[in-house]
Enzyme design. Sequence first.
Site: not given
Length: 421
Positions: A225, A247-249
């Site tokens: 995430d 991941g999501h940054g």
Amino acid sequence: MKSSLFFVLLCLFQINKLCFCLEEESLKVKNGFGSNGFISVTSFGAIGDGKTDDTKAFLKAWEAVCKGGHNRKILVPQGKTFMLKPLTFIGPCKSSTISLSIRGNLVAPGYTWYAGRYTTWISFDSINGLVVTGGGTIDGRGSLWWGNVNNRPCAMHFNNCNGLRISNLRHLNSPRNHVGLSCSQNIEVRGLRMTAPGDSPNTDGIDISNCIGVHIHDSVIATGDDCIAINSGSSHINITGIFCGPGHGISVGSLGVTGDFETVEEVRVKNCTFTKTQNGVRIKTYQNGSGYARKISFEDINMVASENPIIIDQTYHNGGTNGGISKSSSSYQNCHLTAKQRTPSGNGKGVKVTDVRYARIRGSSASDQDITLNCDADLGCSDIVMDNVNMVSATFGHKLFSSCKNAHGSLFASKVDCLKH
């Protein structure tokens, strides 16, 4: 003759004195108090075989350091693995600074437990001047939780810990987010390595909520995430030298998920690299909330095949842009241990996004879209600056395009054709 006898008696006295001191020092070490200021958890009964429950021994060591006031350092020795059940280290402590040197490994139980509402495996509460370092590994055994368990714990959470310093640790496979920071000021986090599978649910690296003055730098975060999520009540956040991916940054928000008045401001993200992340730099807010996200800058960012390099989503919701309600929202990062009251609910007209600067952002996009500014029709996003923002497609020969809705700002040497002046 008398002088010789006096000399002999003096020597015997000094020898007896030395023996007494050595015996006293030995007793101190036996009780866990070393002459170098460290207390080893093994001196309080911790076994370190990875199977025996060492929770009580850790709490005894903490009590001796926090309440005793003489020694200020706890040692988790190298070469051992300590299994810990959920526990909380509670202050305030007598000393103005407490050190926890994790040189060995900490591992969660080999089974799931009732986690209640977003609880934590290892918690620290109301401890000023806390230093956590050492080079060891913290393994949350998250794979036991990821399948079917809804209420999953954070691996390690710090609440109301002003002057906190965290460094040189490895975090593995948290059931939920790896490290949570809440209700604290003057925090430095550096030299961390966080690892979890890219498809592990909501395993954020670091979540920040209600914190002022946080510096996170020189760390590698590869999770399922957000590498770092900056939630409501946070300001003066400085993030540099982060290698993120998968991941999501790095995200500001979600803000306003439950209709509350939520704010984030004075955030600077600089000299970071995003490799094959779902998102790059992101701001996400809900329409039913209120508040603001402002004075935010993303500078000197390198994207390596990130799917959505730059995003503002002011209409974030389940099923929307990069949809799904974020489990890393501030709804559970809210000073829960000190029962601090939340900000009263807002008027539900949306969260304002203003004064956001993107400078010297380069690299490649894994999708055909490099910039997505999805702003609310009534509020809009204002004072958005694109300064030397230029990316290419990660696929040879493909062209990139930008999408802007209700976004206003200015351009400088950037290939963005949709931003309104």
